[in-house]
Design an enzyme around this catalytic site. Structure first.
Site, PDB file in Angstrom:
ATOM      1  N   TYR A   1     -18.969 -57.825  64.750  1.00  0.00           N
ATOM      2  CA  TYR A   1     -19.671 -59.154  65.059  1.00  0.00           C
ATOM      3  C   TYR A   1     -20.028 -59.774  63.407  1.00  0.00           C
ATOM      4  O   TYR A   1     -19.522 -60.908  63.276  1.00  0.00           O
ATOM      5  CB  TYR A   1     -20.832 -58.996  65.755  1.00  0.00           C
ATOM      6  CG  TYR A   1     -21.732 -60.375  65.771  1.00  0.00           C
ATOM      7  CD1 TYR A   1     -21.037 -61.391  66.162  1.00  0.00           C
ATOM      8  CD2 TYR A   1     -22.929 -60.240  65.344  1.00  0.00           C
ATOM      9  CE1 TYR A   1     -21.860 -62.774  66.118  1.00  0.00           C
ATOM     10  CE2 TYR A   1     -23.971 -61.438  65.304  1.00  0.00           C
ATOM     11  CZ  TYR A   1     -23.281 -62.583  65.646  1.00  0.00           C
ATOM     12  OH  TYR A   1     -23.890 -63.741  65.471  1.00  0.00           O
TER      13      TYR A   1
ATOM     14  N   LYS B   1     -18.394 -62.835  61.393  1.00  0.00           N
ATOM     15  CA  LYS B   1     -19.000 -64.166  60.616  1.00  0.00           C
ATOM     16  C   LYS B   1     -18.693 -63.917  59.273  1.00  0.00           C
ATOM     17  O   LYS B   1     -18.794 -65.019  58.508  1.00  0.00           O
ATOM     18  CB  LYS B   1     -20.302 -63.805  61.360  1.00  0.00           C
ATOM     19  CG  LYS B   1     -20.754 -64.274  62.691  1.00  0.00           C
ATOM     20  CD  LYS B   1     -20.302 -65.717  62.908  1.00  0.00           C
ATOM     21  CE  LYS B   1     -20.934 -66.256  64.029  1.00  0.00           C
ATOM     22  NZ  LYS B   1     -20.490 -67.829  64.233  1.00  0.00           N
TER      23      LYS B   1
END
Length: 327
Positions: free
Chosen positions: A156, A160
């Site tokens: 994750y 990003k």
């Protein structure tokens, strides 16, 4: 001013849309209403927006570039988007370890699709929702935007980081005005069920075991969703290219969080301790001096007040919220 908000049925997206509408903006919202977590929460949030003046919703996935492009050139619209706020994302540290592919698809490819369309249609402003998860275990506290984020601890966070890098590239090559907002542990009514606040309220209220990963000393910079929405609106101003933390600047341990929820509900938690997940950082804490300087923003909601409103929402919606699946 017309703004495209992706992920408009998401936790932060819904609240950002409410703030935009209250400020007089026209809002076009898109969301694919995926089942990353219980879709009842997304439908509840969307129901708060539908029917409001100046709001239009499209059921759409940002990974589908052709459908997105059709939205930008649709004859239904009589003017161009003035800004795009990209809040559509696959979020969650632990789930990304189980299925990293979908995180790359949504958070990287989806962001690239939107950046390309902003370039093609000369959209003036792009805001990207990023995350405090980029800061690793070795960054000094409080986290500053210029800290080294080359060691993401989860897919994750890595996705990003890639989205942020793409944003800088499009700013450098095409002059897009882009603000990247790193959100810190957002909570509030109708929050995500994979986050600790929703789970702890549910477990304590229903007398279910509360699963605590680690010893509870790990701390988070819990930030109320309304404060986050206000900061996101302020980020629509021209800034060139900036990365800005939005956090409460006041971290609390998970044990402290549990104690406050126990007090609000008048019940004790049945804590079941588990080993800390290796993708979890031990602490988050935002240095928000840049947000103060560039956005004239600072959080206004204390943890006690934010938890009170969140608990109140849960009790008002308990008949279905108690059945929400916890990822």
């Amino acid at each position: 001013m017309r703004v495209l908000v992706t992920g408009c049925a998401g936790f932060i997206g819904w609240k950002v849309c409410e703030y935009l509408l209250s400020a007089g903006y026209e809002v076009v919202g898109v969301d694919n209403l995926n089942d990353a977590y219980d879709v009842r929460l997304k439908r509840w949030r969307l129901a708060q927006l539908e029917g409001k003046p100046r709001f239009i919703f499209y059921h759409m996935d940002i990974c589908n570039r052709d459908m997105l492009r059709g939205l930008f050139i649709s004859p239904i619209r009589n003017s161009q988007f003035d800004a795009v706020i990209n809040l559509a994302a696959r979020a969650g540290v632990r789930q990304s370890v189980e299925n990293p592919w979908v995180y790359i698809q949504t958070n990287v490819i989806g962001t690239l699709n939107l950046l390309e369309l902003c370039r093609e249609f000369e959209v003036k402003k792009f805001v990207l929702a990023s995350t405090s998860s980029l800061y690793g275990a070795n960054n000094p506290l409080p986290f500053r935007e210029d800290a080294n984020t080359d060691g993401p601890l989860s897919p994750y966070a890595a996705s990003k980081k890639a989205a942020e890098a793409l944003c800088y590239t499009y700013h450098h090559l095409y002059g897009l005005d882009i603000t990247v907002l790193r959100y810190f542990t957002v909570y509030g009514p109708a929050g995500r069920p994979d986050m600790s606040v929703f789970r702890f309220i549910r477990w304590i209220a229903e007398g279910e075991p509360l699963y605590l990963y680690g010893d509870g000393s790990q701390s988070r910079d819990f930030t109320y969703v309304d404060d986050i929405a206000e900061g996101t609106l302020r980020a629509l101003k021209p800034l060139g290219y900036e990365i800005i933390n939005l956090g409460s600047d006041h971290p609390f341990s998970l044990r402290e969080l549990i104690a406050r929820i126990e007090a609000l509900l008048g019940r004790k938690a049945r804590i079941m301790q588990r080993e800390r997940h290796p993708a979890d950082v031990p602490a988050t804490w935002a240095d928000i001096s840049k947000a103060r300087m560039l956005l004239d923003w600072m959080p206004r909601t204390s943890l006690d007040e934010g938890l009170r409103q969140t608990v109140e929402w849960y009790l008002q919606n308990r008949n279905w919220a108690k059945e929400v699946a916890l990822p």
